[in-house]
Design a protein around this motif. Structure first.
Motif, PDB file in Angstrom:
ATOM      1  N   PRO A  80     -21.095-103.273  20.112  1.00  0.00           N
ATOM      2  CA  PRO A  80     -22.414-102.614  20.233  1.00  0.00           C
ATOM      3  C   PRO A  80     -23.018-102.921  21.602  1.00  0.00           C
ATOM      4  O   PRO A  80     -22.727-103.977  22.172  1.00  0.00           O
ATOM      5  CB  PRO A  80     -23.235-103.256  19.116  1.00  0.00           C
ATOM      6  CG  PRO A  80     -22.574-104.574  18.841  1.00  0.00           C
ATOM      7  CD  PRO A  80     -21.128-104.446  19.223  1.00  0.00           C
ATOM      8  N   PRO A  81     -23.789-101.995  22.099  1.00  0.00           N
ATOM      9  CA  PRO A  81     -24.407-102.264  23.409  1.00  0.00           C
ATOM     10  C   PRO A  81     -25.373-103.445  23.304  1.00  0.00           C
ATOM     11  O   PRO A  81     -25.873-103.714  22.212  1.00  0.00           O
ATOM     12  CB  PRO A  81     -25.165-100.967  23.716  1.00  0.00           C
ATOM     13  CG  PRO A  81     -25.325-100.292  22.417  1.00  0.00           C
ATOM     14  CD  PRO A  81     -24.221-100.737  21.517  1.00  0.00           C
ATOM     15  N   ARG A  87     -34.168 -90.879  23.316  1.00  0.00           N
ATOM     16  CA  ARG A  87     -34.013 -90.552  21.886  1.00  0.00           C
ATOM     17  C   ARG A  87     -35.173 -89.689  21.404  1.00  0.00           C
ATOM     18  O   ARG A  87     -35.011 -88.822  20.565  1.00  0.00           O
ATOM     19  CB  ARG A  87     -33.946 -91.840  21.060  1.00  0.00           C
ATOM     20  CG  ARG A  87     -32.572 -92.465  20.982  1.00  0.00           C
ATOM     21  CD  ARG A  87     -32.491 -93.456  19.827  1.00  0.00           C
ATOM     22  NE  ARG A  87     -33.322 -94.621  20.026  1.00  0.00           N
ATOM     23  CZ  ARG A  87     -32.934 -95.750  20.624  1.00  0.00           C
ATOM     24  NH1 ARG A  87     -31.679 -95.859  21.066  1.00  0.00           N
ATOM     25  NH2 ARG A  87     -33.756 -96.763  20.760  1.00  0.00           N
ATOM     26  N   PHE A 144     -28.733-105.594  23.360  1.00  0.00           N
ATOM     27  CA  PHE A 144     -30.038-105.205  22.806  1.00  0.00           C
ATOM     28  C   PHE A 144     -30.912-104.425  23.788  1.00  0.00           C
ATOM     29  O   PHE A 144     -31.502-103.416  23.441  1.00  0.00           O
ATOM     30  CB  PHE A 144     -30.792-106.449  22.320  1.00  0.00           C
ATOM     31  CG  PHE A 144     -32.160-106.096  21.785  1.00  0.00           C
ATOM     32  CD1 PHE A 144     -32.276-105.398  20.583  1.00  0.00           C
ATOM     33  CD2 PHE A 144     -33.315-106.415  22.487  1.00  0.00           C
ATOM     34  CE1 PHE A 144     -33.518-105.060  20.086  1.00  0.00           C
ATOM     35  CE2 PHE A 144     -34.564-106.064  21.985  1.00  0.00           C
ATOM     36  CZ  PHE A 144     -34.656-105.398  20.784  1.00  0.00           C
ATOM     37  N   ASP A 145     -30.953-104.871  25.034  1.00  0.00           N
ATOM     38  CA  ASP A 145     -31.875-104.207  25.966  1.00  0.00           C
ATOM     39  C   ASP A 145     -31.511-102.742  26.206  1.00  0.00           C
ATOM     40  O   ASP A 145     -32.352-101.930  26.565  1.00  0.00           O
ATOM     41  CB  ASP A 145     -32.016-104.986  27.282  1.00  0.00           C
ATOM     42  CG  ASP A 145     -30.685-105.180  27.974  1.00  0.00           C
ATOM     43  OD1 ASP A 145     -29.646-104.842  27.352  1.00  0.00           O
ATOM     44  OD2 ASP A 145     -30.682-105.652  29.118  1.00  0.00           O
ATOM     45  N   LEU A 146     -30.251-102.399  25.960  1.00  0.00           N
ATOM     46  CA  LEU A 146     -29.864-101.003  26.140  1.00  0.00           C
ATOM     47  C   LEU A 146     -30.395-100.148  24.973  1.00  0.00           C
ATOM     48  O   LEU A 146     -30.781 -99.002  25.147  1.00  0.00           O
ATOM     49  CB  LEU A 146     -28.342-100.904  26.257  1.00  0.00           C
ATOM     50  CG  LEU A 146     -27.844 -99.735  27.104  1.00  0.00           C
ATOM     51  CD1 LEU A 146     -28.512 -99.741  28.474  1.00  0.00           C
ATOM     52  CD2 LEU A 146     -26.339 -99.823  27.263  1.00  0.00           C
ATOM     53  N   HIS A 147     -30.432-100.734  23.765  1.00  0.00           N
ATOM     54  CA  HIS A 147     -31.051-100.022  22.621  1.00  0.00           C
ATOM     55  C   HIS A 147     -32.465 -99.626  22.983  1.00  0.00           C
ATOM     56  O   HIS A 147     -32.917 -98.524  22.755  1.00  0.00           O
ATOM     57  CB  HIS A 147     -31.123-100.937  21.385  1.00  0.00           C
ATOM     58  CG  HIS A 147     -29.824-101.144  20.718  1.00  0.00           C
ATOM     59  ND1 HIS A 147     -29.097-100.132  20.185  1.00  0.00           N
ATOM     60  CD2 HIS A 147     -29.123-102.276  20.496  1.00  0.00           C
ATOM     61  CE1 HIS A 147     -27.997-100.610  19.658  1.00  0.00           C
ATOM     62  NE2 HIS A 147     -27.973-101.920  19.839  1.00  0.00           N
ATOM     63  N   LEU A 148     -33.184-100.586  23.543  1.00  0.00           N
ATOM     64  CA  LEU A 148     -34.569-100.346  23.921  1.00  0.00           C
ATOM     65  C   LEU A 148     -34.659 -99.323  25.045  1.00  0.00           C
ATOM     66  O   LEU A 148     -35.478 -98.413  25.021  1.00  0.00           O
ATOM     67  CB  LEU A 148     -35.202-101.648  24.424  1.00  0.00           C
ATOM     68  CG  LEU A 148     -36.052-102.414  23.448  1.00  0.00           C
ATOM     69  CD1 LEU A 148     -36.707-103.582  24.167  1.00  0.00           C
ATOM     70  CD2 LEU A 148     -37.129-101.514  22.838  1.00  0.00           C
ATOM     71  N   ARG A 154     -32.924 -96.959  25.718  1.00  0.00           N
ATOM     72  CA  ARG A 154     -32.626 -95.562  25.358  1.00  0.00           C
ATOM     73  C   ARG A 154     -33.730 -94.896  24.549  1.00  0.00           C
ATOM     74  O   ARG A 154     -33.626 -93.725  24.199  1.00  0.00           O
ATOM     75  CB  ARG A 154     -31.319 -95.510  24.547  1.00  0.00           C
ATOM     76  CG  ARG A 154     -30.095 -95.619  25.418  1.00  0.00           C
ATOM     77  CD  ARG A 154     -28.868 -95.630  24.552  1.00  0.00           C
ATOM     78  NE  ARG A 154     -27.683 -95.816  25.371  1.00  0.00           N
ATOM     79  CZ  ARG A 154     -26.583 -96.398  24.929  1.00  0.00           C
ATOM     80  NH1 ARG A 154     -26.513 -96.841  23.697  1.00  0.00           N
ATOM     81  NH2 ARG A 154     -25.553 -96.521  25.731  1.00  0.00           N
ATOM     82  N   ARG A 155     -34.760 -95.630  24.212  1.00  0.00           N
ATOM     83  CA  ARG A 155     -35.799 -95.073  23.352  1.00  0.00           C
ATOM     84  C   ARG A 155     -36.422 -93.785  23.912  1.00  0.00           C
ATOM     85  O   ARG A 155     -36.545 -92.797  23.170  1.00  0.00           O
ATOM     86  CB  ARG A 155     -36.877 -96.120  23.070  1.00  0.00           C
ATOM     87  CG  ARG A 155     -37.959 -95.608  22.130  1.00  0.00           C
ATOM     88  CD  ARG A 155     -38.754 -96.712  21.504  1.00  0.00           C
ATOM     89  NE  ARG A 155     -39.434 -97.500  22.512  1.00  0.00           N
ATOM     90  CZ  ARG A 155     -39.918 -98.739  22.303  1.00  0.00           C
ATOM     91  NH1 ARG A 155     -39.774 -99.321  21.132  1.00  0.00           N
ATOM     92  NH2 ARG A 155     -40.521 -99.382  23.271  1.00  0.00           N
TER      93      ARG A 155
END
Ligand code: PBG
Length: 335
Positions: A2-3, A15, A5-9, A11-12
């Motif tokens: 999984p990427p 999205r 954590f900061d990449l999840h953020l 991409r917000r």
């Protein structure tokens, strides 16, 4: 893997823009047809509509044509019009502005009869009615310079407002920028029993190069001098707030900031500070420049106009006075 954590953020934002429905769901600012006010020019001098060259799509109208135009605007969802009159004759004191059978008074009566629920707002000013084209009464001083006389002008403006209310106007909008006119208009209206007619005042009206086409439309260009002794200097934001504060204190019910695009900061500050229903006037020059560029194919009119309308609302406008009111209302239903 999984990427991190900061990449999840990170991409917000993307999205939330993935498709049209989602973008609509998270949109903060919307324009509604009910936010729009359509300015209309009614002329006593014509028997058939007369196009205004510098404002393609806007015409001077006869009373009968005005009624038709307002009815068609009503049909697409526009709920308010703002009337400007062009009288047959002009004089020093702008008496056509407060004549019972003046062109605006006739137009108001006809409109209220034909489209009773349409909100009819009238521009209260003298410049289209005075021979010298100023918004008040003038005098030539010993120095050879002319002066606009504040207090005698205010008296006449109060008469204009009362005569519009007597004809059936729902709201009056003084645009002259004389001092003390909101109070004088309020007292005059109240004295005649028009206690429920609100005043929408041009609280912050700047001396602007963007009024050019309007002066052709309303035939109200000053014959000498300019309006810088009563309209505001474009550099002054704090003064704009003081002008608005005075109008609020004098019991203005709604405020107008004018022009629009070059003064979005003023709009924001006026709205934040006073919280009254606030209108922006998307003036003739703003209309003309987009029309001209669109005619040349240099930009897309609809996209640019909708973006501009949204920016007005984002900057705090509750209402938008715009020559595009009908188009915008139509575009909104097509969306
Ligand atoms: C005059 C008046 C003006 C406008 C509205 N009322 C012109 C001026 O002050 O010279 C301008 C509106 C526009 O440019 O669309 N009382």
């Amino acid at each position: 893997m999984p990427p991190p954590f900061d990449l999840h953020l990170a991409r917000r934002p993307r999205r939330l823009r993935a498709n049209a429905a989602l973008r609509e769901l998270v949109r903060e600012t919307v324009v509604r047809a009910a936010d729009l006010i359509l300015p209309l020019f009614v002329s006593e001098k014509i028997t058939v509509r007369r196009p205004i060259t510098s404002m393609p799509g806007v015409d001077q109208l006869t009373v009968a044509e005005l009624v038709q135009e307002a009815a068609s605007a009503w049909e697409v969802g526009v709920r308010a019009v703002l009337l400007f009159g062009i009288p047959t004759g002009k004089d020093e004191r702008g008496s056509g502005a407060y004549a019972d059978d003046g062109v605006v008074q006739q137009a108001v009566r006809a409109l209220k009869k034909a489209v009773p629920d349409l909100l009819v707002i009238t521009d209260v000013c003298l410049c289209e009615y005075t021979s010298h084209g100023h918004c008040g009464v003038t005098e030539c001083g010993e120095d050879g310079d002319f002066h606009v006389l504040n207090d005698p002008s205010v008296e006449l403006l109060a008469r204009v407002a009362v005569s519009h209310a007597a004809a059936g106007a729902d709201l009056v909008a003084p645009s002259d920028m004389m001092d003390g006119r909101v109070r004088a208009i309020r007292s005059a209206l109240d004295a005649r029993g028009f206690t429920n007619i609100p005043i929408m005042s041009y609280a912050s009206k700047f001396a602007s190069g963007f009024y050019g086409p309007f002066r052709e439309a309303a035939e109200g260009a000053p014959q000498f001098g300019d309006r810088r002794t009563y309209q505001m200097d474009s550099g002054n934001a704090r003064e704009a707030l003081r002008e608005a504060a005075t109008d609020v204190e004098e019991s203005a019910d709604m405020l107008i900031v004018k022009p629009g695009l070059p003064y979005l900061d003023i709009l924001w500050r006026v709205k934040e500070k006073f919280g009254l229903p606030t209108a922006v006037y998307n003036v003739s020059g703003e209309y003309a420049m987009i029309k001209a560029a669109a005619e040349k194919g240099w930009l897309d009119e609809r996209t640019a106009v909708m973006e501009m309308m949204t920016s007005f609302k984002r900057a705090g406008a509750d209402l938008i006075i715009t020559y595009w009111a009908r188009d915008v209302a139509r575009w909104l239903t097509e969306q």
